[in-house]
Design an enzyme around this catalytic site. Structure first.
Site, PDB file in Angstrom:
ATOM      1  NE  ARG A  54      -2.675   0.266   3.532  1.00 60.73           N
ATOM      2  CZ  ARG A  54      -1.943   0.763   4.768  1.00 60.73           C
ATOM      3  NH1 ARG A  54      -0.992   2.068   4.232  1.00 60.73           N
ATOM      4  NH2 ARG A  54      -2.290  -0.009   5.661  1.00 60.73           N
ATOM      5  CE1 TYR A 107     -17.345  10.079 -15.832  1.00 59.70           C
ATOM      6  CE2 TYR A 107     -16.506  10.308 -13.247  1.00 59.70           C
ATOM      7  CZ  TYR A 107     -17.142   9.667 -14.467  1.00 59.70           C
ATOM      8  OH  TYR A 107     -17.347   8.591 -14.037  1.00 59.70           O
ATOM      9  CG  ASP A 179     -10.485  15.298 -15.116  1.00 61.47           C
ATOM     10  OD1 ASP A 179      -9.907  14.837 -15.887  1.00 61.47           O
ATOM     11  OD2 ASP A 179     -11.326  15.139 -15.058  1.00 61.47           O
ATOM     12  CE  LYS A 204     -13.074   6.929 -18.033  1.00 58.68           C
ATOM     13  NZ  LYS A 204     -13.443   8.085 -17.182  1.00 58.68           N
TER      14      LYS A 204
HETATM   15  C1  LIG Z   1     -13.680   8.358 -16.265  1.00 62.61           C
HETATM   16  C2  LIG Z   1     -13.565  10.209 -16.200  1.00 62.61           C
HETATM   17  C3  LIG Z   1     -13.118  10.462 -14.333  1.00 62.61           C
HETATM   18  C4  LIG Z   1     -12.912   9.302 -13.556  1.00 62.61           C
HETATM   19  O1  LIG Z   1     -12.490   8.147 -13.981  1.00 62.61           O
HETATM   20  P1  LIG Z   1     -12.873   7.041 -13.037  1.00 62.61           P
HETATM   21  O2  LIG Z   1     -11.372   6.577 -13.609  1.00 62.61           O
HETATM   22  O3  LIG Z   1     -14.439   5.911 -13.907  1.00 62.61           O
HETATM   23  O4  LIG Z   1     -13.026   6.878 -11.098  1.00 62.61           O
HETATM   24  C5  LIG Z   1     -13.010  12.049 -13.821  1.00 62.61           C
HETATM   25  N1  LIG Z   1     -13.014  12.720 -14.954  1.00 62.61           N
HETATM   26  C6  LIG Z   1     -13.107  12.741 -16.825  1.00 62.61           C
HETATM   27  C7  LIG Z   1     -12.695  13.556 -17.475  1.00 62.61           C
HETATM   28  C8  LIG Z   1     -13.105  11.508 -16.794  1.00 62.61           C
HETATM   29  O5  LIG Z   1     -13.784  10.920 -17.776  1.00 62.61           O
END
Ligand SMILES: *Cc1c(COP(=O)(O)O)cnc(C)c1O
Length: 384
Positions: A54, A107, A179, A204
């Protein structure tokens, strides 16, 4: 974290940063250290600083070093998901009574985390259109500690001028978080534009193959990096060794994948803009997009996400999602395969009724790296 030669280009760092051949065997890919604990050479005699997975694990460390290099940061941290990374960040930098600015297009899960979870711990928030400096300034309060930006945004592909908002946030004594999931660090580097922290859902484009869920935080602020690492260990939502390895494998081809995602998306956006059943195309690469010039200034290319609105309304949008054959009807984005979805009923169902509600006639595409001719043919038959 070690420093990386700043003269190396992104494509080289993506393949080599943190990826030294294994010291014991010479394996050219960092091994999957699927282990929870490490033998100590006498009490406290740690080998390479590893004691419990961890706190740190060699496979995750290899990814974290790579992540820092990709965003031009000093510290990278890998989490079990994008939301786990966001949760760690919010609880590290905010305390009860603090205030944050939330974008009016984000998101859905980010908004849910802030509005339904973090708010219960006494954090206040206001919504702003971050593409408009006056709207950001109007949302600031004396207690504002954080400004959150998503650019391009999800699902409306809005563009925020990162350097401009960084200046406003700095003037107010608040940190700027970007983000960067939609752009990936290949297309856009927010830390160089003045952001304090970058957030990624590595699920992603970074992972890129729709086979892993993960998240990341990167910062150039060494003290903040230490604080985040402390909380990552204290809270525990770390990336497992195999997941870290999958993200690392994906990152090696990020640059070539993004080039194709961008080229395919540009062609599809142009074709949709000319289609009589489409009332609007939201793609920052189109000169008709209000953020086109800002995007051209801060991005290498315009990304693989395309959203558009159907002239015939919600039923037509839902029907289109059912009719594509090559575009798979699914949530998520950023993988090699093309996906289609209806944000209002799928990814953004959690923001219905809030300031972040999205139009019901909206369809979102994650354009993959298949043949663009096949993709155009599929959209053509589905639109009729
Ligand atoms: C998918 C996504 C998230 C969240 O990520 P997870 O891996 O699903 O927890 C945050 N911001 C954006 C822009 C996303 O597309």
């Amino acid at each position: 974290m070690s420093e990386h030669p700043s003269d190396q280009q992104f494509e080289t760092l993506a393949i080599h940063a943190g990826q030294e051949p294994d010291a014991a065997t010479g394996a050219v890919v960092p091994p999957i250290h699927q282990v929870s604990t490490f033998k100590q050479d006498g009490v406290g005699g740690l080998r390479g600083g590893y004691e419990y997975s961890r706190s740190a694990n060699p496979t995750r460390s290899a990814l974290e070093e790579n992540l820092a290099a990709l965003e031009g940061g000093r510290r990278g941290l890998a989490f079990a998901s994008g939301l786990a990374a966001e949760d760690c960040l919010l609880r590290t930098v905010l305390s009860p009574g603090d205030h944050m600015v939330v974008p009016d297009d984000a998101y859905g899960g980010t908004f849910r985390l802030i509005a339904k979870v973090v708010e219960r711990w006494g954090v206040r928030w206001s919504v702003a259109d971050t593409s408009d400096p006056d709207s950001v300034r109007a949302a600031l309060r004396p207690e504002t500690k954080l400004v959150w930006v998503e650019t391009p945004s999800n699902p409306l592909l809005g563009i925020t001028d990162i350097a401009m908002v960084a200046e406003i946030a700095r003037g107010a004594g608040a940190r700027l978080v970007v983000d960067n999931t939609f752009a990936s660090p290949y297309l856009q580097q927010p830390l160089a534009l003045g952001a304090d922290v970058v957030v990624h859902s590595t699920t992603k484009y970074m992972g890129g193959h729709s086979d892993v869920v993960g998240g990341a935080l990167m910062t150039s602020d060494a003290a903040l990096g230490e604080e985040l690492a402390y909380h990552q260990n204290a809270m525990g939502a770390v990336a497992g060794p195999f997941d870290a390895w999958l993200v690392m494998r994906g990152i090696k081809t990020l640059a070539v994948r993004m080039d194709r995602h961008c080229a395919n998306a540009a062609r599809i956006a142009e074709a949709l803009e000319a289609h009589p059943r489409v009332s609007a195309v939201l793609y920052p690469g189109l000169p008709s997009h209000p953020g086109h010039e800002t995007a051209a200034k801060q991005m290498r290319a315009f990304g693989g996400m395309v959203s558009f609105r159907l002239a015939d309304g919600e039923d037509a949008a839902v029907e289109l999602c059912d009719r594509t054959k090559l575009f798979t009807l699914a949530e998520s984005l950023g993988g090699v395969e093309s996906l289609i979805e209806h944000p209002g009923r799928m990814t953004h169902a959690s923001v219905v009724g809030s300031a972040l509600e999205v139009p019901a006639d909206l369809v979102r595409l994650s354009v993959g790296i298949e043949s663009v001719d096949d993709l155009l043919a599929d959209l053509g038959q589905a639109l009729g």
